[in-house]
Design a protein around this motif. Structure first.
Motif, PDB file in Angstrom:
ATOM      1  N   VAL A 168      -7.035   5.164  11.178  1.00 29.76           N
ATOM      2  CA  VAL A 168      -6.621   4.579   9.890  1.00 29.76           C
ATOM      3  C   VAL A 168      -5.304   3.820  10.028  1.00 29.76           C
ATOM      4  O   VAL A 168      -5.038   2.894   9.271  1.00 29.76           O
ATOM      5  CB  VAL A 168      -6.536   5.616   8.735  1.00 29.76           C
ATOM      6  CG1 VAL A 168      -7.920   6.079   8.329  1.00 29.76           C
ATOM      7  CG2 VAL A 168      -5.647   6.754   9.047  1.00 29.76           C
ATOM      8  N   MET A 169      -4.503   4.183  11.024  1.00 29.75           N
ATOM      9  CA  MET A 169      -3.293   3.371  11.276  1.00 29.75           C
ATOM     10  C   MET A 169      -3.698   1.964  11.738  1.00 29.75           C
ATOM     11  O   MET A 169      -3.082   0.974  11.367  1.00 29.75           O
ATOM     12  CB  MET A 169      -2.395   4.056  12.312  1.00 29.75           C
ATOM     13  CG  MET A 169      -1.659   5.274  11.752  1.00 29.75           C
ATOM     14  SD  MET A 169      -0.996   6.351  13.032  1.00 29.75           S
ATOM     15  CE  MET A 169       0.467   5.462  13.535  1.00 29.75           C
ATOM     16  N   VAL A 170      -4.745   1.879  12.554  1.00 28.62           N
ATOM     17  CA  VAL A 170      -5.213   0.562  13.012  1.00 28.62           C
ATOM     18  C   VAL A 170      -5.676  -0.272  11.820  1.00 28.62           C
ATOM     19  O   VAL A 170      -5.301  -1.424  11.659  1.00 28.62           O
ATOM     20  CB  VAL A 170      -6.397   0.697  14.008  1.00 28.62           C
ATOM     21  CG1 VAL A 170      -7.018  -0.663  14.296  1.00 28.62           C
ATOM     22  CG2 VAL A 170      -5.939   1.337  15.299  1.00 28.62           C
ATOM     23  N   THR A 171      -6.515   0.335  10.990  1.00 28.46           N
ATOM     24  CA  THR A 171      -7.170  -0.471   9.948  1.00 28.46           C
ATOM     25  C   THR A 171      -6.322  -0.642   8.691  1.00 28.46           C
ATOM     26  O   THR A 171      -6.489  -1.625   7.974  1.00 28.46           O
ATOM     27  CB  THR A 171      -8.519   0.166   9.546  1.00 28.46           C
ATOM     28  OG1 THR A 171      -8.290   1.545   9.230  1.00 28.46           O
ATOM     29  CG2 THR A 171      -9.526   0.066  10.673  1.00 28.46           C
ATOM     30  N   CYS A 172      -5.419   0.308   8.416  1.00 32.44           N
ATOM     31  CA  CYS A 172      -4.724   0.292   7.122  1.00 32.44           C
ATOM     32  C   CYS A 172      -3.210   0.472   7.242  1.00 32.44           C
ATOM     33  O   CYS A 172      -2.513   0.440   6.214  1.00 32.44           O
ATOM     34  CB  CYS A 172      -5.222   1.422   6.221  1.00 32.44           C
ATOM     35  SG  CYS A 172      -6.993   1.687   6.226  1.00 32.44           S
ATOM     36  N   GLY A 173      -2.697   0.689   8.434  1.00 31.85           N
ATOM     37  CA  GLY A 173      -1.292   1.079   8.577  1.00 31.85           C
ATOM     38  C   GLY A 173      -0.287   0.057   8.093  1.00 31.85           C
ATOM     39  O   GLY A 173       0.796   0.398   7.636  1.00 31.85           O
ATOM     40  N   MET A 174      -0.663  -1.221   8.181  1.00 30.90           N
ATOM     41  CA  MET A 174       0.281  -2.263   7.759  1.00 30.90           C
ATOM     42  C   MET A 174      -0.186  -2.895   6.442  1.00 30.90           C
ATOM     43  O   MET A 174       0.110  -4.052   6.137  1.00 30.90           O
ATOM     44  CB  MET A 174       0.454  -3.312   8.859  1.00 30.90           C
ATOM     45  CG  MET A 174       0.948  -2.726  10.180  1.00 30.90           C
ATOM     46  SD  MET A 174       2.518  -1.837  10.070  1.00 30.90           S
ATOM     47  CE  MET A 174       3.676  -3.185  10.272  1.00 30.90           C
ATOM     48  N   TYR A 175      -0.939  -2.115   5.652  1.00 31.39           N
ATOM     49  CA  TYR A 175      -1.393  -2.536   4.309  1.00 31.39           C
ATOM     50  C   TYR A 175      -2.151  -3.853   4.345  1.00 31.39           C
ATOM     51  O   TYR A 175      -3.000  -4.057   5.211  1.00 31.39           O
ATOM     52  CB  TYR A 175      -0.194  -2.633   3.341  1.00 31.39           C
ATOM     53  CG  TYR A 175       0.667  -1.420   3.362  1.00 31.39           C
ATOM     54  CD1 TYR A 175       0.153  -0.179   2.984  1.00 31.39           C
ATOM     55  CD2 TYR A 175       1.983  -1.470   3.782  1.00 31.39           C
ATOM     56  CE1 TYR A 175       0.942   0.950   2.997  1.00 31.39           C
ATOM     57  CE2 TYR A 175       2.775  -0.340   3.802  1.00 31.39           C
ATOM     58  CZ  TYR A 175       2.244   0.858   3.421  1.00 31.39           C
ATOM     59  OH  TYR A 175       3.014   1.974   3.443  1.00 31.39           O
ATOM     60  N   GLY A 223     -10.754   8.118   1.169  1.00 34.87           N
ATOM     61  CA  GLY A 223     -11.595   7.273   2.005  1.00 34.87           C
ATOM     62  C   GLY A 223     -10.872   6.788   3.254  1.00 34.87           C
ATOM     63  O   GLY A 223      -9.716   7.161   3.521  1.00 34.87           O
ATOM     64  N   VAL A 224     -11.565   5.962   4.026  1.00 29.91           N
ATOM     65  CA  VAL A 224     -10.951   5.404   5.238  1.00 29.91           C
ATOM     66  C   VAL A 224     -11.138   3.886   5.283  1.00 29.91           C
ATOM     67  O   VAL A 224     -11.083   3.282   6.359  1.00 29.91           O
ATOM     68  CB  VAL A 224     -11.522   6.043   6.533  1.00 29.91           C
ATOM     69  CG1 VAL A 224     -11.078   7.476   6.687  1.00 29.91           C
ATOM     70  CG2 VAL A 224     -13.041   5.939   6.586  1.00 29.91           C
ATOM     71  N   GLU A 225     -11.373   3.274   4.140  1.00 32.77           N
ATOM     72  CA  GLU A 225     -11.602   1.826   4.129  1.00 32.77           C
ATOM     73  C   GLU A 225     -10.303   1.073   3.854  1.00 32.77           C
ATOM     74  O   GLU A 225      -9.557   1.452   2.938  1.00 32.77           O
ATOM     75  CB  GLU A 225     -12.629   1.464   3.043  1.00 32.77           C
ATOM     76  CG  GLU A 225     -14.023   1.986   3.310  1.00 32.77           C
ATOM     77  CD  GLU A 225     -14.597   1.532   4.648  1.00 32.77           C
ATOM     78  OE1 GLU A 225     -14.241   0.441   5.120  1.00 32.77           O
ATOM     79  OE2 GLU A 225     -15.397   2.299   5.234  1.00 32.77           O
TER      80      GLU A 225
END
Ligand code: DON
Length: 431
Positions: free
Chosen positions: A234-241, A88-90
């Motif tokens: 996905v780096m924007v939304t999830c890159g830093m966990y 996914g991408v969430e």
């Protein structure tokens, strides 16, 4: 004069050198053996010019910064539809090593947490684990512009202690996300995480992302623009966990961290940034790296929602206005990376003139970082026995700074006249 930018970066890095908060990652025993003081910063412009500060040549393992790269490779090789069927991408808001899948879809929530990253490895077409690793390594090396090497000690250390990732691998198999043998997939995952990089490699990788998949130094297209767009998203939304929201608000750059101490950050179209400092916060992000990126973004105006303007097409014309007199005419919006390009161009051509006249009368808007760089040009040129004048009728660069008014002119003709007088009166020899 590229030292104007260099000084700026050295100063921003030095502001954080005293920070000793955080701890080395020790769940992979070999990572606890590194020097905790290492601190490097590298920056690559979109045309591949590199600035380095501190421990930019120290190698460390890429760890989770591998995740957007393997995700990009999977997209590149099998296409978005096939990848989306498995990952996914969430944003998950979970820790990087959470043993989880999405409640409804039963696939990993995104490719930046371990579950999604391990699934991404399994999607790379290959006939053996060795071949899969070779393809992955080649792809990363294309981003870095040099052949990356494996750190065997870190690889064996992580493999020997990776029960949590094994749990994730077998969970993914049970949900039908992994087709093959989970241990074979994990072995490649450990190897990709154990590739050695420097902060400069990360800056170059970031610049390759910034250029839509073309490495600006080698000129090689490593992957396509649509792949890059998805990976950066996905780096924007999830890159830093679980720190992703805070990161986007404060720094505003697509980024990825790794427990080896690295962070890569990207300003699309403009810059790649690499930082290294192995002391981590509780979320697994480099403490100094996060603070450094926050300062870089604030001081250089890099937040991607601020920088929605094109700051690269900045030099409209350069021309000779007399013997030893060169005019640089700028236009549009002048932001950090545009000003950096101007300064570097003037620097590169400094043997061709005695006086450089920078005309900013056509500039619509300028930010503090660009102003600071351009206002330092006259002093930098003077230190080399040359002159630097600004045609700045509205005072957008020079605003009441004592000592700088002397180099400010209202029109190009006035600046050329002053330059001619200076040249003809032999003032040159007095500097
Ligand atoms: O799978 C792991 O735990 C490591 N190889 C990578 C984790 C990591 O870098 C998390 N990022 N900050």
């Amino acid at each position: 004069m590229a030292e104007l930018v260099q000084r700026y970066l050295d100063q921003i890095r030095a502001e954080h050198a005293g920070v000793t908060d955080g701890a080395l990652a020790d769940y992979i025993p070999e990572l606890a053996a590194v020097d905790p003081n290492g601190f490097g910063l590298s920056l690559s412009s979109a045309d591949g010019f590199i600035y380095e500060s501190g421990d930019s040549a120290v190698e460390f393992t890429i760890q989770s910064i591998s995740k957007p790269l393997t995700y990009a490779l999977a997209l590149d090789q099998i296409g978005a539809e096939a990848v989306d069927a498995k990952i996914g991408v969430e944003p998950s808001g979970e820790a990087f090593n959470e043993i989880s899948v999405d409640h409804t879809t039963k696939i990993p929530k995104n490719p930046m947490i371990n579950a999604g990253a391990i699934a991404a490895v399994s999607l790379i077409p290959a006939s053996s684990p060795d071949e899969r690793f070779a393809v992955i390594r080649e792809f990363y090396s294309g981003f870095a512009g040099r052949q990356l090497e494996l750190d065997h000690d870190v690889y064996t250390s992580e493999k020997a202690t990776g029960s949590r990732n094994r749990a994730i691998g077998y969970m993914l198999q049970s949900f039908g996300v992994l087709d093959g043998d989970p241990d074979e997939v994990l072995d490649v995952y450990y190897r990709q995480c154990s590739l050695r990089v420097t902060s400069t490699d990360l800056a170059k990788m970031g610049a390759t992302f910034a250029r839509g998949g073309v490495n600006p130094q080698t000129g090689r297209r490593v992957t396509g623009a649509s792949v890059v767009k998805r990976a950066l998203s996905v780096m924007v939304t999830c890159g830093m966990y679980d720190a992703a929201g805070d990161w986007v608000s404060a720094v505003g750059l697509p980024a990825k961290s790794g427990v080896g101490g690295g962070i890569v950050a990207v300003l699309p179209g403009q810059l790649g940034i690499g930082t290294y400092s192995p002391l981590l916060d509780e979320k697994g992000n480099s403490v100094r790296g996060v603070r450094l990126c926050r300062s870089l973004s604030e001081q250089l105006g890099l937040h991607f929602l601020t920088v929605s303007r094109d700051s690269r097409a900045t030099l409209r014309a350069t021309y000779k206005a007399g013997e030893g007199i060169r005019v640089y005419e700028t236009h549009g919006d002048l932001l950090f990376s545009g000003a950096e390009q101007v300064v570097r161009r003037v620097d590169r051509e400094r043997n061709d003139f005695d006086v450089a006249i920078l005309d900013v009368s056509g500039v619509d808007d300028i930010d503090d970082a660009a102003r600071a760089l351009l206002s330092g040009m006259s002093a930098a040129l003077r230190a080399e026995g040359k002159e630097g004048y600004l045609v700045d009728p509205d005072g957008i660069v020079i605003r009441n700074e004592p000592g700088l008014e002397a180099v400010r002119y209202r029109a190009v003709d006035d600046a050329v006249a002053a330059a001619t007088t200076w040249r003809d009166s032999g003032l040159r020899s007095t500097h």
